[in-house]
Design a protein around this motif. Sequence first.
Motif, PDB file in Angstrom:
ATOM      1  N   MET B 121      12.174 -16.360  11.273  1.00 41.78           N
ATOM      2  CA  MET B 121      12.167 -15.653   9.950  1.00 41.78           C
ATOM      3  C   MET B 121      10.942 -16.069   9.031  1.00 41.78           C
ATOM      4  O   MET B 121      10.583 -15.020   8.332  1.00 41.78           O
ATOM      5  N   ALA B 122      10.430 -17.224   9.157  1.00 38.44           N
ATOM      6  CA  ALA B 122       9.164 -17.493   8.263  1.00 38.44           C
ATOM      7  C   ALA B 122       8.003 -16.414   8.810  1.00 38.44           C
ATOM      8  O   ALA B 122       7.248 -15.980   7.810  1.00 38.44           O
ATOM      9  N   GLU B 123       7.810 -16.145   9.982  1.00 35.05           N
ATOM     10  CA  GLU B 123       6.759 -15.281  10.393  1.00 35.05           C
ATOM     11  C   GLU B 123       7.190 -13.807  10.033  1.00 35.05           C
ATOM     12  O   GLU B 123       6.278 -13.136   9.581  1.00 35.05           O
ATOM     13  N   LEU B 124       8.445 -13.617  10.014  1.00 34.33           N
ATOM     14  CA  LEU B 124       8.641 -12.337   9.540  1.00 34.33           C
ATOM     15  C   LEU B 124       8.379 -12.213   7.956  1.00 34.33           C
ATOM     16  O   LEU B 124       7.958 -11.041   7.652  1.00 34.33           O
ATOM     17  N   GLN B 125       8.569 -12.997   7.408  1.00 35.01           N
ATOM     18  CA  GLN B 125       8.471 -13.183   5.991  1.00 35.01           C
ATOM     19  C   GLN B 125       6.913 -13.137   5.572  1.00 35.01           C
ATOM     20  O   GLN B 125       6.527 -12.484   4.720  1.00 35.01           O
ATOM     21  N   ARG B 126       6.086 -13.899   6.460  1.00 32.58           N
ATOM     22  CA  ARG B 126       4.721 -13.624   6.359  1.00 32.58           C
ATOM     23  C   ARG B 126       4.119 -12.328   6.724  1.00 32.58           C
ATOM     24  O   ARG B 126       3.245 -11.644   5.803  1.00 32.58           O
ATOM     25  N   LEU B 127       4.685 -11.629   7.281  1.00 30.10           N
ATOM     26  CA  LEU B 127       4.519 -10.256   7.857  1.00 30.10           C
ATOM     27  C   LEU B 127       4.631  -9.415   6.548  1.00 30.10           C
ATOM     28  O   LEU B 127       4.062  -8.530   6.162  1.00 30.10           O
ATOM     29  N   GLN B 128       5.941  -9.520   5.944  1.00 31.82           N
ATOM     30  CA  GLN B 128       6.316  -8.849   4.899  1.00 31.82           C
ATOM     31  C   GLN B 128       5.553  -9.193   3.921  1.00 31.82           C
ATOM     32  O   GLN B 128       4.914  -8.379   3.001  1.00 31.82           O
ATOM     33  N   SER B 129       5.155 -10.334   3.571  1.00 31.35           N
ATOM     34  CA  SER B 129       4.297 -10.804   2.434  1.00 31.35           C
ATOM     35  C   SER B 129       2.888 -10.265   2.531  1.00 31.35           C
ATOM     36  O   SER B 129       2.340  -9.613   1.465  1.00 31.35           O
ATOM     37  N   HIS B 130       2.225 -10.143   3.790  1.00 37.26           N
ATOM     38  CA  HIS B 130       1.174  -9.555   3.949  1.00 37.26           C
ATOM     39  C   HIS B 130       1.072  -8.136   3.832  1.00 37.26           C
ATOM     40  O   HIS B 130       0.227  -7.541   3.321  1.00 37.26           O
ATOM     41  N   ALA B 131       2.138  -7.599   4.197  1.00 33.84           N
ATOM     42  CA  ALA B 131       2.110  -6.104   3.972  1.00 33.84           C
ATOM     43  C   ALA B 131       2.202  -5.687   2.671  1.00 33.84           C
ATOM     44  O   ALA B 131       1.677  -4.842   2.338  1.00 33.84           O
ATOM     45  N   LEU B 132       2.984  -6.378   1.920  1.00 37.43           N
ATOM     46  CA  LEU B 132       2.802  -6.088   0.401  1.00 37.43           C
ATOM     47  C   LEU B 132       1.565  -6.470  -0.184  1.00 37.43           C
ATOM     48  O   LEU B 132       1.052  -5.559  -1.107  1.00 37.43           O
ATOM     49  N   TRP B 133       0.970  -7.641   0.225  1.00 37.10           N
ATOM     50  CA  TRP B 133      -0.570  -7.966  -0.266  1.00 37.10           C
ATOM     51  C   TRP B 133      -1.279  -6.611   0.050  1.00 37.10           C
ATOM     52  O   TRP B 133      -2.131  -6.355  -0.904  1.00 37.10           O
ATOM     53  N   TRP B 134      -1.162  -6.136   1.060  1.00 42.44           N
ATOM     54  CA  TRP B 134      -2.287  -5.166   1.707  1.00 42.44           C
ATOM     55  C   TRP B 134      -2.139  -3.906   0.805  1.00 42.44           C
ATOM     56  O   TRP B 134      -2.991  -3.410   0.159  1.00 42.44           O
ATOM     57  N   GLY B 135      -0.971  -3.615   0.456  1.00 38.26           N
ATOM     58  CA  GLY B 135      -0.535  -2.469  -0.196  1.00 38.26           C
ATOM     59  C   GLY B 135      -1.171  -2.638  -1.721  1.00 38.26           C
ATOM     60  O   GLY B 135      -1.798  -1.607  -2.309  1.00 38.26           O
ATOM     61  N   VAL B 136      -1.050  -3.830  -2.339  1.00 39.76           N
ATOM     62  CA  VAL B 136      -1.324  -4.233  -3.694  1.00 39.76           C
ATOM     63  C   VAL B 136      -2.938  -4.246  -3.894  1.00 39.76           C
ATOM     64  O   VAL B 136      -3.349  -3.701  -4.865  1.00 39.76           O
ATOM     65  N   THR B 137      -3.451  -4.664  -2.860  1.00 41.13           N
ATOM     66  CA  THR B 137      -4.976  -4.802  -2.812  1.00 41.13           C
ATOM     67  C   THR B 137      -5.606  -3.242  -2.910  1.00 41.13           C
ATOM     68  O   THR B 137      -6.276  -3.116  -3.637  1.00 41.13           O
ATOM     69  N   GLY B 138      -4.776  -2.455  -1.943  1.00 38.45           N
ATOM     70  CA  GLY B 138      -5.130  -0.951  -2.163  1.00 38.45           C
ATOM     71  C   GLY B 138      -5.210  -0.579  -3.445  1.00 38.45           C
ATOM     72  O   GLY B 138      -5.779   0.244  -3.993  1.00 38.45           O
ATOM     73  N   MET B 139      -4.096  -0.755  -4.198  1.00 37.93           N
ATOM     74  CA  MET B 139      -3.489  -0.287  -5.617  1.00 37.93           C
ATOM     75  C   MET B 139      -4.668  -0.864  -6.419  1.00 37.93           C
ATOM     76  O   MET B 139      -5.346  -0.134  -7.365  1.00 37.93           O
ATOM     77  N   ASP B 140      -5.064  -2.163  -6.404  1.00 37.68           N
ATOM     78  CA  ASP B 140      -5.934  -2.834  -7.027  1.00 37.68           C
ATOM     79  C   ASP B 140      -7.260  -2.007  -7.261  1.00 37.68           C
ATOM     80  O   ASP B 140      -8.199  -1.976  -8.239  1.00 37.68           O
ATOM     81  N   LEU B 141      -7.617  -1.699  -6.070  1.00 35.47           N
ATOM     82  CA  LEU B 141      -9.040  -0.962  -5.877  1.00 35.47           C
ATOM     83  C   LEU B 141      -8.991   0.421  -6.177  1.00 35.47           C
ATOM     84  O   LEU B 141      -9.886   1.370  -5.773  1.00 35.47           O
ATOM     85  N   GLY B 142      -7.739   1.181  -6.501  1.00 36.22           N
ATOM     86  CA  GLY B 142      -7.694   2.428  -6.848  1.00 36.22           C
ATOM     87  C   GLY B 142      -6.756   3.232  -5.830  1.00 36.22           C
ATOM     88  O   GLY B 142      -6.719   4.587  -5.834  1.00 36.22           O
ATOM     89  N   ALA B 143      -6.888   2.847  -4.650  1.00 39.15           N
ATOM     90  CA  ALA B 143      -5.976   3.617  -3.602  1.00 39.15           C
ATOM     91  C   ALA B 143      -4.609   3.339  -3.632  1.00 39.15           C
ATOM     92  O   ALA B 143      -3.875   2.512  -2.885  1.00 39.15           O
ATOM     93  N   TYR B 144      -3.963   4.201  -4.371  1.00 44.05           N
ATOM     94  CA  TYR B 144      -2.576   4.184  -4.646  1.00 44.05           C
ATOM     95  C   TYR B 144      -1.578   4.350  -3.574  1.00 44.05           C
ATOM     96  O   TYR B 144      -0.771   3.720  -3.495  1.00 44.05           O
ATOM     97  N   THR B 145      -2.155   5.228  -2.862  1.00 42.70           N
ATOM     98  CA  THR B 145      -1.264   5.608  -1.684  1.00 42.70           C
ATOM     99  C   THR B 145      -1.117   4.146  -0.857  1.00 42.70           C
ATOM    100  O   THR B 145       0.270   4.085  -0.320  1.00 42.70           O
ATOM    101  N   ALA B 146      -1.763   3.340  -0.653  1.00 48.28           N
ATOM    102  CA  ALA B 146      -2.003   2.322   0.200  1.00 48.28           C
ATOM    103  C   ALA B 146      -0.604   1.271  -0.258  1.00 48.28           C
ATOM    104  O   ALA B 146       0.232   0.941   0.601  1.00 48.28           O
TER     105      ALA B 146
END
Lengths: 154, 387, 375
Positions: B121-146
């Motif tokens: 469960m913890a690893e699934l959540q780590r995946l989930q958290s990192h996936a969200l972080w990846w998207g948010v980083t894209g958005m912060d840098l202007g790539a909204y699609t990510a």
Amino acid sequence: MDPESLLALVETAHPTLRRRPLTDRPAVSVAPGELLAVMTTLRDHADLRFDLLITHTAIDYPGENRFELIYLLYSTVHGHWLIVAADVDRTRPVAPSVCGLWPIAEWQEREAYDLMGVLYDNHPDLRRVFLEDDWVGFPLRKDYQDEYMLELPK
Amino acid sequence: MTVHVRTLDELLHAPLEADSELTTQEYLVNMGPQHPIAHGSLRVVVRLDGETVKEVIPVPGYVHRGVEKMCEHLNYRQVIPYTDRLDYLSAIMNNWAVAKTVETAAGIETSDRIEVIRTIMAELQRLQSHALWWGVTGMDLGAYTAFLYGFREREIIGEIFEETIGARLTMNYIQPGGLMYDIKPDFAAKVKKLLPYLQDCVEQYETLLSGNVIFQERLRNVGIVDGARAVALGCTGPVVRASGVPLDLRATEPYGAYGKVQFNVVVGSIGDCWDRYYVRLEEMRESIRIIQQLIDGIPEGPYSTIRYNVELTLPEGIHYGQVETARGAFGVLIASDGKQEIPYRLHFRSPNFNNLWVVTAISPGWRIADFISIQSSLDLVIPDIDR
Amino acid sequence: MQFVHTIAAAAATNSTWAPQTLAQRAADSAPHSLWLTAGYFLLAVVGVAALLSFLGMALIYIERKIAAHFQCRLGPTRVGPFGLFQTLADTLKLVFKEDFVPPKADRSLHMLAPFLALLVPVVLLALIPYSPNVQVADLNIGILFITAIGGFGVMGILIAGWSSNNKWSMIGAMRAGAQIISYELSATLALLVVVLFSGTMSLTGIVLSQQDGWWIWRGHAAGFVAFLIYVVASTAELNRTPFDIPEGESELTAGFHTEYSGLRFAFFFLAEFINMFTVSALTATLFLGGWMPFHVGDWAGFNAAMDTIPPGIWFLTKTSMVIFVIMWFRWTFPRLRVDQLMHLEWKVLLPLGFANLFVAAVVVLTELYPYPLAK
């Protein structure tokens, strides 16, 4: 290093230290006056090398009129732990700042000041961190009261 | 001896310097508490000279709820739901930190089954958290699609959680002595089906953002913090690992089922934003590997070793336990008086609070846009800072 | 120069097309009937206004749909068939929103800025040749006029940023000023290449000069490079991702239009989309043959088949393709940093543009066209 030899090593460096009982990790208790000297040894001694201040907080014991400052240290080099505890007077809670040794202490100490009211000497920027500057009192103290507080469970 | 206490006002109304060469006027701007980069409500006062950041003053506290004070009125099982609301993207791992501390202190044994499920469960959540972080980083840098690609995976993993736990955000799943609910019979099959898909997703992330020239230009050699400095600044988790310090509590003091699985501690080389980005991507691969090794052999047995209505009293003393969340070491320090079933004092060592301050040290001298990259690469969750 | 003159002359004489603009018609009819002249004027004004509102609606809808499909979503589906009326609903909402002016803003400038921003693309709409007979006016100095008027567009943004009395707006406006003025150089250099090739500044003249092949491939590499430079530079002038640093949502909240709400915000929004259309239309006109059908050398049958498609459709197809590419940029790329943006312009695009202009001059002087001009 196993806890026993670690504690022995710390004690040889600073004979005035006492071991703090009742902790799940090796722990020593220091007087606030000696704190900086002890911390410097802990950080710089080749066999100790506590380079990461994991957390710092204070515990309020109003009955005994003291705050216990807890410094939780970890060494990324040797992988060992140490809790350093220092008692300060509750009516005049001043402790030396360890910002010079670990920069992160600057903010951890600000948190302890903000919520517990411990004052740090030689701190470069001692001010509230979470609460407003005009907040009255220190909420994590056991005797803190304001009109919005929960009832303590009986 | 007097100790001078400052106020934020004093700091903000200090005279601003004029740049000696160009005599340009410095100015202060508030980034937050309502600002797209804040990802919550973190206020950062930035002193700027044109586009260049001169000083960064984080002003947290807009979501300060006094969790530590509240916990002094709650028993250990009641503390667990509060930890969900700190770093809400690592809710299960936060639960685990409290459960682990209480179990160690009270001497509660858990079974292999419990530990394996917790780890998955913890690893699934780590995946989930990192996936969200990846998207948010894209958005912060202007790539909204990510952003929406990141959310897509978050939703899919969220469905797995929802099925077992009934919640998607505030899990309240890991309890001292066991789990809140047992897993569903088809849990293992569903997770196994999900893993190849997630692996593809990580590859997709690479093609979507990692290879992009602009993206690399924005992250490479920006906000460099070397290993010794990162440690001194109290960083943990991917931030310190990106600086080349292999500090991963899963490996240095294995808990749960981490001792039984093979995985690499991912470290970066120079500690710039790109390293912090790439360390997290690699960690997603490692998380998938960990789940792959565990998912086939979930042992049978009960999902809890104690009854949940028993009174939990910890022995007198200071107990500290910690886990590696998606953002670093989340620790729980419990001071118990040995008499009551509530903690005498409970302190959360939050990874975000300690990671936050690195921005003050590494941002000056960079542009506004780099400050965004730096803050985004730290992956801050604001309620965890404020507690 | 003799040669250049012959190209323009040949294009005019050898043309199978006889383009007529509304302005021309109005001038022609003036001696006979003043009512007809007035009618043409009215038609021009109504036409541009109708095009403006139609483009606003259509482009926003298209952008949302395209963005949605890039992002594994569906986009608007609820309002009207396929969500077609979504933009209408949004516009209605914006109309009814409070028109807020910050208390310490420069009130008159704050209210003026959105109109200035919208003015430029609207003027440019009148110059674009949509089809041989659909064009409001064809200036003989068309390119010069477009460059001059296009440069004025930054004023609206600068005024908006300054008059809002907000630091974010100010930073955004300053960034926009630096960016638009810088990238105008490259865009103009790319335009000059086409002017060199065709020997005329009139937009219809440029379209007619592409009868035997579009400038994107007829000018050896020079035409293609100019096309690339123009697309990049004009995307930057549009303030769209990857060059959206004046708005830079995650950095400056909303940049120069942070303090705008309601209809005035909608005007900035509209201006951006109309700008995108004019830029794409100009790209199509200058490099892709405008309304000219696609011809391949001597393939008479193929060329005849292509001629059956009306020129208006050709124009729209080419313009939409450029619009799609610009939207594609937006939903794929992250944002550049401000110094990287300047680096790209001053150290890459501008030298490249000058070199390209030189190559184009050589091509023109040595008559190295792949296709014979006059058959």
